[in-house]
Every structure is written in C-alpha cells, then in structure tokens.
Design a protein around this motif. Structure first.
Motif, PDB file in Angstrom:
ATOM      1  N   GLY A 275     150.013  57.099 -75.413  1.00  0.00           N
ATOM      2  CA  GLY A 275     148.887  56.177 -75.528  1.00  0.00           C
ATOM      3  C   GLY A 275     149.070  54.933 -74.686  1.00  0.00           C
ATOM      4  O   GLY A 275     148.114  54.407 -74.102  1.00  0.00           O
ATOM      5  N   GLN A 276     150.303  54.441 -74.610  1.00  0.00           N
ATOM      6  CA  GLN A 276     150.580  53.257 -73.804  1.00  0.00           C
ATOM      7  C   GLN A 276     150.507  53.565 -72.308  1.00  0.00           C
ATOM      8  O   GLN A 276     150.139  52.703 -71.508  1.00  0.00           O
ATOM      9  CB  GLN A 276     151.951  52.698 -74.182  1.00  0.00           C
ATOM     10  N   VAL A 277     150.843  54.799 -71.927  1.00  0.00           N
ATOM     11  CA  VAL A 277     150.677  55.215 -70.532  1.00  0.00           C
ATOM     12  C   VAL A 277     149.193  55.231 -70.181  1.00  0.00           C
ATOM     13  O   VAL A 277     148.773  54.717 -69.134  1.00  0.00           O
ATOM     14  CB  VAL A 277     151.307  56.604 -70.292  1.00  0.00           C
ATOM     15  N   ALA A 278     148.382  55.822 -71.066  1.00  0.00           N
ATOM     16  CA  ALA A 278     146.933  55.829 -70.853  1.00  0.00           C
ATOM     17  C   ALA A 278     146.396  54.405 -70.787  1.00  0.00           C
ATOM     18  O   ALA A 278     145.531  54.090 -69.955  1.00  0.00           O
ATOM     19  CB  ALA A 278     146.241  56.609 -71.972  1.00  0.00           C
ATOM     20  N   ASP A 279     146.914  53.546 -71.631  1.00  0.00           N
ATOM     21  CA  ASP A 279     146.492  52.146 -71.649  1.00  0.00           C
ATOM     22  C   ASP A 279     146.780  51.466 -70.311  1.00  0.00           C
ATOM     23  O   ASP A 279     145.955  50.730 -69.765  1.00  0.00           O
ATOM     24  CB  ASP A 279     147.223  51.428 -72.784  1.00  0.00           C
ATOM     25  N   ARG A 280     147.945  51.744 -69.750  1.00  0.00           N
ATOM     26  CA  ARG A 280     148.325  51.142 -68.464  1.00  0.00           C
ATOM     27  C   ARG A 280     147.424  51.674 -67.338  1.00  0.00           C
ATOM     28  O   ARG A 280     147.006  50.916 -66.459  1.00  0.00           O
ATOM     29  CB  ARG A 280     149.802  51.438 -68.186  1.00  0.00           C
ATOM     30  N   LEU A 281     147.100  52.952 -67.370  1.00  0.00           N
ATOM     31  CA  LEU A 281     146.204  53.514 -66.360  1.00  0.00           C
ATOM     32  C   LEU A 281     144.806  52.901 -66.465  1.00  0.00           C
ATOM     33  O   LEU A 281     144.168  52.603 -65.456  1.00  0.00           O
ATOM     34  CB  LEU A 281     146.119  55.034 -66.525  1.00  0.00           C
ATOM     35  N   VAL A 282     144.345  52.715 -67.679  1.00  0.00           N
ATOM     36  CA  VAL A 282     143.003  52.175 -67.905  1.00  0.00           C
ATOM     37  C   VAL A 282     142.922  50.699 -67.526  1.00  0.00           C
ATOM     38  O   VAL A 282     141.992  50.260 -66.845  1.00  0.00           O
ATOM     39  CB  VAL A 282     142.596  52.402 -69.378  1.00  0.00           C
ATOM     40  N   LYS A 283     143.908  49.923 -67.955  1.00  0.00           N
ATOM     41  CA  LYS A 283     143.856  48.485 -67.722  1.00  0.00           C
ATOM     42  C   LYS A 283     144.117  48.094 -66.270  1.00  0.00           C
ATOM     43  O   LYS A 283     143.792  46.979 -65.862  1.00  0.00           O
ATOM     44  CB  LYS A 283     144.849  47.773 -68.648  1.00  0.00           C
ATOM     45  N   SER A 284     144.697  48.998 -65.499  1.00  0.00           N
ATOM     46  CA  SER A 284     144.943  48.713 -64.082  1.00  0.00           C
ATOM     47  C   SER A 284     143.861  49.303 -63.186  1.00  0.00           C
ATOM     48  O   SER A 284     143.934  49.173 -61.963  1.00  0.00           O
ATOM     49  CB  SER A 284     146.308  49.286 -63.665  1.00  0.00           C
ATOM     50  N   ALA A 285     142.865  49.960 -63.775  1.00  0.00           N
ATOM     51  CA  ALA A 285     141.824  50.627 -62.988  1.00  0.00           C
ATOM     52  C   ALA A 285     141.035  49.626 -62.147  1.00  0.00           C
ATOM     53  O   ALA A 285     140.818  48.479 -62.544  1.00  0.00           O
ATOM     54  CB  ALA A 285     140.879  51.390 -63.915  1.00  0.00           C
ATOM     55  N   LYS A 286     140.601  50.081 -60.998  1.00  0.00           N
ATOM     56  CA  LYS A 286     139.855  49.251 -60.052  1.00  0.00           C
ATOM     57  C   LYS A 286     138.372  49.272 -60.414  1.00  0.00           C
ATOM     58  O   LYS A 286     137.783  50.332 -60.598  1.00  0.00           O
ATOM     59  CB  LYS A 286     140.071  49.792 -58.636  1.00  0.00           C
ATOM     60  N   VAL A 287     137.772  48.106 -60.513  1.00  0.00           N
ATOM     61  CA  VAL A 287     136.349  48.015 -60.831  1.00  0.00           C
ATOM     62  C   VAL A 287     135.542  48.365 -59.582  1.00  0.00           C
ATOM     63  O   VAL A 287     135.674  47.706 -58.552  1.00  0.00           O
ATOM     64  CB  VAL A 287     135.970  46.606 -61.322  1.00  0.00           C
ATOM     65  N   PRO A 288     134.723  49.407 -59.636  1.00  0.00           N
ATOM     66  CA  PRO A 288     133.954  49.787 -58.443  1.00  0.00           C
ATOM     67  C   PRO A 288     132.887  48.760 -58.108  1.00  0.00           C
ATOM     68  O   PRO A 288     132.366  48.068 -58.980  1.00  0.00           O
ATOM     69  CB  PRO A 288     133.322  51.130 -58.842  1.00  0.00           C
ATOM     70  N   THR A 289     132.569  48.678 -56.821  1.00  0.00           N
ATOM     71  CA  THR A 289     131.563  47.729 -56.369  1.00  0.00           C
ATOM     72  C   THR A 289     130.235  47.940 -57.083  1.00  0.00           C
ATOM     73  O   THR A 289     129.523  46.985 -57.398  1.00  0.00           O
ATOM     74  CB  THR A 289     131.360  47.857 -54.848  1.00  0.00           C
ATOM     75  N   ALA A 290     129.921  49.188 -57.368  1.00  0.00           N
ATOM     76  CA  ALA A 290     128.654  49.510 -58.036  1.00  0.00           C
ATOM     77  C   ALA A 290     128.551  48.869 -59.410  1.00  0.00           C
ATOM     78  O   ALA A 290     127.445  48.670 -59.924  1.00  0.00           O
ATOM     79  CB  ALA A 290     128.493  51.021 -58.158  1.00  0.00           C
ATOM     80  N   LEU A 291     129.693  48.533 -60.002  1.00  0.00           N
ATOM     81  CA  LEU A 291     129.692  47.953 -61.356  1.00  0.00           C
ATOM     82  C   LEU A 291     130.085  46.483 -61.358  1.00  0.00           C
ATOM     83  O   LEU A 291     130.306  45.915 -62.417  1.00  0.00           O
ATOM     84  CB  LEU A 291     130.647  48.730 -62.265  1.00  0.00           C
ATOM     85  N   LYS A 292     130.179  45.877 -60.184  1.00  0.00           N
ATOM     86  CA  LYS A 292     130.599  44.478 -60.129  1.00  0.00           C
ATOM     87  C   LYS A 292     129.663  43.620 -60.976  1.00  0.00           C
ATOM     88  O   LYS A 292     128.453  43.599 -60.778  1.00  0.00           O
ATOM     89  CB  LYS A 292     130.594  43.984 -58.688  1.00  0.00           C
ATOM     90  N   GLY A 293     130.247  42.924 -61.945  1.00  0.00           N
ATOM     91  CA  GLY A 293     129.464  42.095 -62.842  1.00  0.00           C
ATOM     92  C   GLY A 293     128.803  42.871 -63.966  1.00  0.00           C
ATOM     93  O   GLY A 293     128.130  42.287 -64.811  1.00  0.00           O
ATOM     94  N   GLY A 294     129.003  44.186 -63.985  1.00  0.00           N
ATOM     95  CA  GLY A 294     128.392  45.007 -65.020  1.00  0.00           C
ATOM     96  C   GLY A 294     129.277  45.136 -66.247  1.00  0.00           C
ATOM     97  O   GLY A 294     130.370  44.588 -66.330  1.00  0.00           O
ATOM     98  N   LYS A 295     128.794  45.897 -67.187  1.00  0.00           N
ATOM     99  CA  LYS A 295     129.491  46.060 -68.456  1.00  0.00           C
ATOM    100  C   LYS A 295     130.385  47.280 -68.414  1.00  0.00           C
ATOM    101  O   LYS A 295     129.993  48.341 -67.945  1.00  0.00           O
ATOM    102  CB  LYS A 295     128.471  46.195 -69.591  1.00  0.00           C
ATOM    103  N   LEU A 296     131.600  47.129 -68.896  1.00  0.00           N
ATOM    104  CA  LEU A 296     132.539  48.226 -69.031  1.00  0.00           C
ATOM    105  C   LEU A 296     132.909  48.386 -70.498  1.00  0.00           C
ATOM    106  O   LEU A 296     132.976  47.399 -71.228  1.00  0.00           O
ATOM    107  CB  LEU A 296     133.796  47.965 -68.198  1.00  0.00           C
ATOM    108  N   PRO A 297     133.147  49.606 -70.979  1.00  0.00           N
ATOM    109  CA  PRO A 297     133.196  50.847 -70.220  1.00  0.00           C
ATOM    110  C   PRO A 297     131.816  51.327 -69.795  1.00  0.00           C
ATOM    111  O   PRO A 297     130.823  51.046 -70.445  1.00  0.00           O
ATOM    112  CB  PRO A 297     133.834  51.840 -71.193  1.00  0.00           C
ATOM    113  N   ASP A 298     131.808  52.062 -68.691  1.00  0.00           N
ATOM    114  CA  ASP A 298     130.599  52.645 -68.140  1.00  0.00           C
ATOM    115  C   ASP A 298     130.652  54.150 -68.375  1.00  0.00           C
ATOM    116  O   ASP A 298     131.717  54.751 -68.240  1.00  0.00           O
ATOM    117  CB  ASP A 298     130.530  52.345 -66.641  1.00  0.00           C
ATOM    118  N   PRO A 299     129.533  54.787 -68.731  1.00  0.00           N
ATOM    119  CA  PRO A 299     129.576  56.228 -69.021  1.00  0.00           C
ATOM    120  C   PRO A 299     129.969  57.092 -67.834  1.00  0.00           C
ATOM    121  O   PRO A 299     130.431  58.218 -68.020  1.00  0.00           O
ATOM    122  CB  PRO A 299     128.159  56.542 -69.495  1.00  0.00           C
ATOM    123  N   HIS A 300     129.785  56.600 -66.603  1.00  0.00           N
ATOM    124  CA  HIS A 300     130.163  57.367 -65.420  1.00  0.00           C
ATOM    125  C   HIS A 300     131.594  57.073 -64.977  1.00  0.00           C
ATOM    126  O   HIS A 300     132.349  57.986 -64.653  1.00  0.00           O
ATOM    127  CB  HIS A 300     129.215  57.056 -64.256  1.00  0.00           C
TER     128      HIS A 300
END
Length: 462
Positions: A275-300
């Motif tokens: 779970g902590q490995v998954a947490d590290r992958l999720v928290k280090s994820a790059k925010v795509p330009t398409a979602l800049k300023g948008g709400k996360l999590p995004d369904p896509h």
C-alpha cells in the motif's frame, strides 16, 4: 468476474490494428531501440541511477512468456500453467512476452532490442487459463504470492462487478495480507466503466496515455482509476507474425510500466508495504496539462501520470500500511495454507490490512449466539439511556468536505491537485533516449529498411 471466454487481453485487443516491427539480423542497432519513445520519456539513465528493480519478482499472469527471446534471456523464472500444457514458458500468444519485455527487458548486443523499465527485476510467468479454458487468475494470484512475487501484473480485462467474484476477491485479499501489490489495466473499450479485475478493491487500476500526456480515447475510465501511464505506440518484444517485435496501443502497456515502477520502488524501499508503494507512485504522479488547475482524482487520469524517477526520489512519508488501496480484505479471505511458502509475507506486519466478513457470511458459533441472547436486555437498556441523553444535547455539526478514499487518517484533500505538482515544461524530452534525434514520420522512411512493419496484427479475441 468470470474471465472464461469473456477475457480480453488488453494488449492483444490493445494491439488492435497493431503492426509488426521487423527485426532482421542486419537491421540497424537503433531501429527497435529508437522506436521506444518511452525510454526518453521516463529518462531511463536517471531512473536506473537510483534503481533497476534488483531482487524483486514481478508475476505476469497472462499468456506465458517466451524466455528464449534475446531481450529476456536470464530474466524469466520457472512459472506455472494451471492447464498443464506448459504455456507459461511456451506461449502460443505473444502478449505475455510483450508485457514481460516492458518490465524486465534488457535488450541484447550493443544497443539492440527492447529494454524494460526495471531490467534488474525478474518475471514469474503464469498462464491465465485452466485445462478446460476457464479462469485461473485467482489461483494464479495465490500461486504467485506463495512463490515470492512482490508485484503482480494483470494486463487483462473482463466483465465483472467489484467483489462480484468471491474467488477473485479472496485472492486479492490474500495478496494484500502477504504484502503483494496487484496492478491491472482499466480496459480498452473507451467506456466509463473500469473493467475487472482493475475495479476490484485493493487493485491499482491504470489507464493509458500518449506521447503528449493525453488520455488514449479507448482507455476505460471511472472512479477506480488511480494512475495513468504511457500506452500508445509502444514497442514490445514478442513473436508477431514471424517477427521479433510488435508495436501497439492500450492499457496493457500502461499496466506493465506501472508494475515495473513498483518493482523499482520495492527495490529502493524494501521496508515499504504494498500500500505504501502504491501511495508513493500515486503521490509522485505528474499532473497532466489537460488537468492543470482541475480536480483530482480524475476518472481518466486518476491522480496523474506515472513518474518513476519522482517515485524513487521525492520526499514522501510512508503513511498508512494500506495507502490508497482501501477495502482489500473481501469475503472469504483466509490465512496462508498450512505448509505453503509465504515468501512475499511481511513478518513485521503479517496482517496489516484488516479482514472484513462477507455480508453473506453467517458463520456465527453457538456460543456467540448465546452470549448475544444473554446480553440483549442490557443492550436495550443502554440504547434507551443513550437516546434519552442525546435528546438533552444539540446535535454536533458534521465536518465539512469529504476526503478521498473515505475517512483514512492523514490522507490529503483532492484540492489542490494531489501532490501539488505542476506539470513539467516541455515534457516529454525532445531528444530520445541515448541522445539520438527523433525520427520523423515514424516508421523511418530512409535507410536500408524502407518499411520495417509487416502487415496484419496480433488481435486474438476471447
């Protein structure tokens, strides 16, 4: 979930319209390697300066893996085929080999062939069907756990609701209790519904993006999506129409990249739980330009696009044992069988994830029922007292806002965007891996091989 005949191999339907990449012995050394745009995208030299996944076993539950492929020799362990046909090591379909190459491929010769994201790891191949052609994935998950896998790659998609298959739910819970991370693709139908087993609680669900960090139109989406990763125009090793390499699109590829990244993290931080490995992958994820300023999590996109180097180097607290993988216990979850090898178990946290009983579980003992009957009067009296006292006090004001994943303590709010990382400028890099200039109008039109692609594609339907 019943995957029998309903299973669709994500990369094999993923390779819808996929072309074959010729690998003639006299082909230029960089023909295949340069086609791997993901090498520059992930900046493999930087990633490998931190971790190559050494010592980590990644189970690939699929069509089997061709261990004789020159890009995979020495990286494939003896596996398991529940059908008894030996397809774990003699596959009739290249899809499992494709996925193994993206995880542990090491190329061959001087810069020839496909390299994976975690070439220091090992692949444990498992065939996904029984002798009767039935679904063997739950059995395979348990076998992989008992034989040392720390990550399980499921580039598969089937019809099924979350917790709709008790055998699958139990197998996912078994993996969770033994500290094994399961990664699966969201599916390739473009529907607003994540396929099974990616929709199962406790599984890290992955969607597919292209070179511009835009979600692939056929990538399934929904609330279970946790990450996205490159999946379009991806070159893989495998026997496609007599050739040694394929190129195609889909969430199969994305899943393999995330499984490989998990292996990198597990090698670098062996003390972290799944779970902590998954947490590290999720928290280090790059925010795509398409979602800049948008709400996360995004369904896509989930919480963003996989960024292996950041996952290895960011200062991210370990957090809770479950991380974002909530609800992994499921019905019918049992401890490891007596005498079974539990190489993947964490002795410090043998049952870090709480077990939950099924709503259909009626296994209450006689002594428990008697105790309930004896205390019934007392319970009623206590309830009356509580109700009376509550009428004397004003009702408390409920907290405002809902944190993601329910009420896990310490979990960040979805706004601002998860991890707070702004998208990198000019990403992906303009120079491909190894400093070679990008090829224009891929496939290349110049050189001794005018058309490196064959005709047709690898599109078995299940």
């Amino acid at each position: 979930m019943t995957l029998t005949k309903a299973v669709r191999l994500l990369g094999a339907t993923t390779l819808t319209g996929a072309l074959l990449l010729s690998a003639a012995p006299t082909a230029s050394a960089d023909q295949v390697r340069d086609a791997q745009w993901t090498n520059a995208y992930f900046d493999l030299d930087k990633v490998w300066s931190v971790s190559k996944g050494d010592g980590v076993i990644v189970a690939v539950i699929d069509t089997g893996v061709d261990a004789s492929h020159p890009d995979l020799t020495g990286s494939v362990l003896p596996g398991y085929d529940p059908s008894g046909a030996g397809q774990d090591k003699r596959p009739s379909d290249p899809h499992g080999t494709n996925m193994a190459g993206l995880i542990v491929g090491h190329g061959h010769g001087d810069g020839v062939g496909v390299v994976g994201l975690a070439p220091g790891a090992k692949v444990l191949p498992l065939y996904r069907e029984t002798a009767a052609g039935g679904d063997a994935i739950p059995e395979d998950i348990k076998w992989a756990v008992d034989h040392g896998a720390k990550v399980i790659n499921l580039s598969q998609a089937g019809v099924g609701e979350p917790k709709g298959d008790s055998a699958l739910t139990e197998a996912v819970a078994y993996a969770a209790r033994h500290d094994v991370l399961i990664v699966a693709g969201t599916g390739n139908d473009g529907r607003g519904k994540v396929a099974s087993p990616a929709n199962e609680p406790g599984v890290l669900a992955v969607g597919a993006t292209d070179k511009a960090d835009v979600i692939w139109p056929k990538s399934n989406y929904g609330s279970q999506t946790m990450l996205a990763a490159p999946g379009v125009g991806v070159v893989t090793p495998g026997s496609c129409g007599g050739n040694q390499y394929c190129i195609g699109d889909g969430t199969s590829n994305s899943t393999a990249f995330v499984s490989a990244a998990a292996a990198l993290v597990r090698a670098k931080f062996p003390e972290l739980t799944a779970g902590q490995v998954a947490d590290r992958l999720v928290k280090s994820a790059k925010v795509p330009t398409a979602l800049k300023g948008g709400k996360l999590p995004d369904p896509h996109y989930g919480y963003g696009i996989l960024s292996p180097y950041d996952a290895l180097t960011k200062d991210i607290p370990a957090g809770s044992a479950q991380g974002p993988l909530a609800g992994t216990s499921g019905s019918g979850a049992t401890a490891a069988p007596s005498g079974a090898a539990t190489v993947g178990a964490d002795p410090k946290q043998p049952d870090a994830l709480p077990q939950a009983r099924s709503s259909s579980d009626s296994g209450l003992g006689v002594g428990v029922l008697a105790a309930i009957g004896a205390g019934a009067v007392l319970v009623v009296v206590l309830i009356v007292v509580v109700v009376v006292r509550s009428r004397r006090r004003p009702a408390p004001v409920p907290p405002q806002g809902q944190p993601p994943y329910g009420t896990q303590p310490g979990w960040p709010q979805p706004q601002p965007p998860y991890g707070g990382q702004a998208p990198q400028q000019g990403y992906p890099p303009q120079q491909p891996y190894g400093g070679q200039p990008p090829q224009q109008g891929y496939p290349p039109q110049q050189g001794p091989y005018q058309n490196p692609y064959g005709q047709g594609g690898n599109q078995p339907q299940r």
